[in-house]
Design a protein around this motif. Structure first.
Motif, PDB file in Angstrom:
ATOM      1  N   ILE A   1      19.697  15.950 -15.500  1.00  0.00           N
ATOM      2  CA  ILE A   1      19.296  16.466 -14.188  1.00  0.00           C
ATOM      3  C   ILE A   1      20.552  16.767 -13.374  1.00  0.00           C
ATOM      4  O   ILE A   1      21.230  15.849 -12.896  1.00  0.00           O
ATOM      5  CB  ILE A   1      18.394  15.462 -13.447  1.00  0.00           C
ATOM      6  CG1 ILE A   1      17.118  15.206 -14.255  1.00  0.00           C
ATOM      7  CG2 ILE A   1      18.046  15.986 -12.056  1.00  0.00           C
ATOM      8  CD1 ILE A   1      16.155  14.236 -13.612  1.00  0.00           C
ATOM      9  N   PRO A   2      20.890  18.041 -13.195  1.00  0.00           N
ATOM     10  CA  PRO A   2      22.133  18.394 -12.500  1.00  0.00           C
ATOM     11  C   PRO A   2      22.205  17.891 -11.064  1.00  0.00           C
ATOM     12  O   PRO A   2      23.273  17.479 -10.604  1.00  0.00           O
ATOM     13  CB  PRO A   2      22.130  19.925 -12.544  1.00  0.00           C
ATOM     14  CG  PRO A   2      21.289  20.271 -13.720  1.00  0.00           C
ATOM     15  CD  PRO A   2      20.223  19.222 -13.762  1.00  0.00           C
ATOM     16  N   LEU A   3      21.094  17.930 -10.342  1.00  0.00           N
ATOM     17  CA  LEU A   3      21.112  17.524  -8.935  1.00  0.00           C
ATOM     18  C   LEU A   3      20.824  16.031  -8.809  1.00  0.00           C
ATOM     19  O   LEU A   3      19.674  15.601  -8.797  1.00  0.00           O
ATOM     20  CB  LEU A   3      20.082  18.322  -8.130  1.00  0.00           C
ATOM     21  CG  LEU A   3      20.368  19.808  -7.954  1.00  0.00           C
ATOM     22  CD1 LEU A   3      19.251  20.482  -7.163  1.00  0.00           C
ATOM     23  CD2 LEU A   3      21.706  20.020  -7.247  1.00  0.00           C
ATOM     24  N   GLY A   4      21.865  15.241  -8.746  1.00  0.00           N
ATOM     25  CA  GLY A   4      21.708  13.814  -8.487  1.00  0.00           C
ATOM     26  C   GLY A   4      21.519  12.937  -9.696  1.00  0.00           C
ATOM     27  O   GLY A   4      21.633  11.716  -9.599  1.00  0.00           O
ATOM     28  N   GLY A   5      21.172  13.519 -10.848  1.00  0.00           N
ATOM     29  CA  GLY A   5      21.034  12.732 -12.058  1.00  0.00           C
ATOM     30  C   GLY A   5      19.879  11.757 -12.061  1.00  0.00           C
ATOM     31  O   GLY A   5      19.900  10.767 -12.801  1.00  0.00           O
ATOM     32  N   LYS A   6      18.851  12.012 -11.255  1.00  0.00           N
ATOM     33  CA  LYS A   6      17.707  11.104 -11.220  1.00  0.00           C
ATOM     34  C   LYS A   6      16.468  11.857 -10.763  1.00  0.00           C
ATOM     35  O   LYS A   6      16.545  12.989 -10.272  1.00  0.00           O
ATOM     36  CB  LYS A   6      17.971   9.928 -10.279  1.00  0.00           C
ATOM     37  CG  LYS A   6      18.221  10.329  -8.832  1.00  0.00           C
ATOM     38  CD  LYS A   6      18.514   9.106  -7.964  1.00  0.00           C
ATOM     39  CE  LYS A   6      18.750   9.517  -6.514  1.00  0.00           C
ATOM     40  NZ  LYS A   6      19.023   8.333  -5.656  1.00  0.00           N
ATOM     41  N   PHE A   7      15.315  11.212 -10.926  1.00  0.00           N
ATOM     42  CA  PHE A   7      14.057  11.798 -10.478  1.00  0.00           C
ATOM     43  C   PHE A   7      14.073  11.978  -8.958  1.00  0.00           C
ATOM     44  O   PHE A   7      14.722  11.224  -8.235  1.00  0.00           O
ATOM     45  CB  PHE A   7      12.884  10.890 -10.853  1.00  0.00           C
ATOM     46  CG  PHE A   7      12.448  10.975 -12.284  1.00  0.00           C
ATOM     47  CD1 PHE A   7      11.111  11.130 -12.603  1.00  0.00           C
ATOM     48  CD2 PHE A   7      13.366  10.892 -13.325  1.00  0.00           C
ATOM     49  CE1 PHE A   7      10.686  11.191 -13.926  1.00  0.00           C
ATOM     50  CE2 PHE A   7      12.958  10.958 -14.645  1.00  0.00           C
ATOM     51  CZ  PHE A   7      11.616  11.111 -14.950  1.00  0.00           C
TER      52      PHE A   7
END
Length: 256
Positions: free
Chosen positions: A213-219
């Motif tokens: 997940i490129p944006l923030g690396g989390k759900f």
């Protein structure tokens, strides 16, 4: 307020994404009929939304996998509100299962709620949108990719994708736009999934999530990352958008 005067039905309101959608719609001034199979939890989310306002919310119990109660619930909601502008159909179920021996009851449950529920609720909304409106369905990246022990759920969401795009083409002549959101959002369902993992599997899952997940690396968060998208799709700013599968996933699908 972006949704002042809008009349909206939300399914699956008791928790997670459905509860976040309900709060956001009421916060933006809409009148909302919230539906869920769990009357206690559903009523509680409605009470919370009404406490904040400025819109209003009502609750009615409904099993989206049963056509007759769906039609009755939608008829009752529209009789109370006077019209229907938007359906946010969020109710859905998920469970992993080995693909070589899928239990009949699990297969029937997932397909009934996720596929039949989409068809029943969308059809009920269509009858109450003679002058156009917006339908927001919920798909999943699982309906686009191959995942271990998740084929039944993925198949159910692929069906939602095809249904959404097909009826968008057909119902556009009536001014009804139909889109599907594909969320990667923290929900109670996701929390239960995490709790079932061993420490080793959880660490591997978190590592993969951080990498994918490129944006923030989390759900994402239902209230801050997803609800604003739902408000947009329910409002007039999306009046020329239909038949789309819209990922709200921090870029996950783009890098798979």
């Amino acid at each position: 307020m972006a949704l002042s005067g809008k009349k909206i039905i939300v399914t699956g309101c008791a928790q997670g994404i459905g509860a976040a959608a309900l709060r956001a719609f009421v916060r933006e001034g809409a009148e909302v009929f919230a539906m869920d199979i769990d009357p206690e939890a559903g009523s509680a989310t409605v009470d919370d939304a009404n406490a904040s306002g400025p819109g209003t919310a009502h609750f009615i119990a409904c099993d989206v996998g049963d056509r007759a109660p769906v039609n009755a619930a939608f008829d009752a909601a529209v009789a109370k509100m006077g019209s229907l502008d938007v359906l946010a159909h969020i109710a859905g179920v998920h469970r992993h299962a080995p693909t070589h021996d899928v239990p009949d009851d699990l297969l029937a449950w997932i397909l009934n709620v996720n596929v039949s529920g989409t068809i029943y609720t969308n059809g009920a909304a269509y009858k109450h949108m003679p002058n156009g409106g917006a339908i927001i369905n919920f798909g999943s990246e699982s309906g686009l990719t191959a995942e271990i022990n998740n084929a039944v759920y993925g198949a159910s969401k692929a069906a939602v994708h095809t249904w959404t795009r097909s009826v968008a083409r057909e119902w556009g002549k009536r001014g009804i736009r139909v889109n599907a959101v594909l969320p990667y959002i923290v929900t109670p369902m996701y929390e239960r999934f995490r709790e079932a993992l061993s420490p080793e599997d959880l660490a591997a899952h978190d590592k993969a999530t951080a990498e994918q997940i490129p944006l923030g690396g989390k759900f994402g968060d239902a209230d801050t990352d997803l609800a604003p998208v739902l408000v947009f799709l329910a409002g007039e700013g999306s009046r020329f958008i239909t038949g789309q599968l819209i990922p709200v996933d921090g870029g996950l699908i783009s890098v798979r």
